[in-house]
Design a protein around this motif. Sequence first.
Motif, mmCIF file in Angstrom:
data_model
loop_
_atom_site.group_PDB
_atom_site.id
_atom_site.type_symbol
_atom_site.label_atom_id
_atom_site.label_comp_id
_atom_site.label_asym_id
_atom_site.label_seq_id
_atom_site.Cartn_x
_atom_site.Cartn_y
_atom_site.Cartn_z
ATOM 1 N N ARG A 16 0.838 -1.203 0.000
ATOM 2 C CA ARG A 16 0.000 0.000 0.000
ATOM 3 C C ARG A 16 0.873 1.254 0.000
ATOM 4 O O ARG A 16 0.616 2.195 -0.755
ATOM 5 N N GLN A 17 1.910 1.254 0.819
ATOM 6 C CA GLN A 17 2.799 2.416 0.892
ATOM 7 C C GLN A 17 3.498 2.657 -0.440
ATOM 8 O O GLN A 17 3.601 3.800 -0.890
ATOM 9 N N ARG A 18 3.972 1.602 -1.046
ATOM 10 C CA ARG A 18 4.670 1.752 -2.324
ATOM 11 C C ARG A 18 3.734 2.286 -3.405
ATOM 12 O O ARG A 18 4.080 3.210 -4.144
ATOM 13 N N LEU A 19 2.539 1.723 -3.502
ATOM 14 C CA LEU A 19 1.595 2.183 -4.515
ATOM 15 C C LEU A 19 1.159 3.618 -4.250
ATOM 16 O O LEU A 19 1.078 4.434 -5.171
ATOM 17 N N THR A 20 0.910 3.954 -2.994
ATOM 18 C CA THR A 20 0.538 5.326 -2.642
ATOM 19 C C THR A 20 1.652 6.289 -3.031
ATOM 20 O O THR A 20 1.391 7.375 -3.560
ATOM 21 N N GLY A 21 2.892 5.893 -2.798
ATOM 22 C CA GLY A 21 4.031 6.712 -3.198
ATOM 23 C C GLY A 21 4.118 6.893 -4.699
ATOM 24 O O GLY A 21 4.405 7.989 -5.191
ATOM 25 N N MET A 22 3.868 5.834 -5.435
ATOM 26 C CA MET A 22 3.886 5.913 -6.895
ATOM 27 C C MET A 22 2.777 6.833 -7.399
ATOM 28 O O MET A 22 2.993 7.639 -8.313
ATOM 29 N N ILE A 29 -4.290 12.572 -9.485
ATOM 30 C CA ILE A 29 -4.761 11.502 -8.610
ATOM 31 C C ILE A 29 -4.487 11.875 -7.160
ATOM 32 O O ILE A 29 -3.379 12.284 -6.821
ATOM 33 N N GLU A 30 -5.506 11.727 -6.327
ATOM 34 C CA GLU A 30 -5.349 11.953 -4.895
ATOM 35 C C GLU A 30 -5.773 10.691 -4.154
ATOM 36 O O GLU A 30 -6.923 10.253 -4.274
ATOM 37 N N VAL A 53 -10.445 2.490 -7.610
ATOM 38 C CA VAL A 53 -9.927 1.631 -6.545
ATOM 39 C C VAL A 53 -8.792 0.791 -7.125
ATOM 40 O O VAL A 53 -8.977 0.072 -8.101
ATOM 41 N N PHE A 54 -7.616 0.928 -6.527
ATOM 42 C CA PHE A 54 -6.486 0.078 -6.860
ATOM 43 C C PHE A 54 -6.597 -1.129 -5.941
ATOM 44 O O PHE A 54 -6.479 -1.010 -4.724
#
Length: 93
Positions: A16-22, A29-30, A53-54
Amino acid sequence: MKKLAALVVDDERLARQRLTGMLAKYDNIEVVGEAFDVSSAKKSIEKLLPDIVFLDIQMPKKSGFDLINETNFDGKYIFVTAFDEYAVKAFEV
């Protein structure tokens, strides 16, 4: 330009952290929230009303496919998974 509200759903915190960072690199995109399983994702979708939704497919107890079947989400899903065996079903959905 309106930003797309995104929800990240994955049972692994680091994923989740990695995708949010990307996603933070994109001005349109927010990320409005994160969820770690189907139950928390359903609550987040109802509360946050994301545009997109990812979604991880393989999670404990229920899968990302279960989430799709259990919600009336009108937005778009983007599947994120490390398992290539889910690719065909993901494209069908």
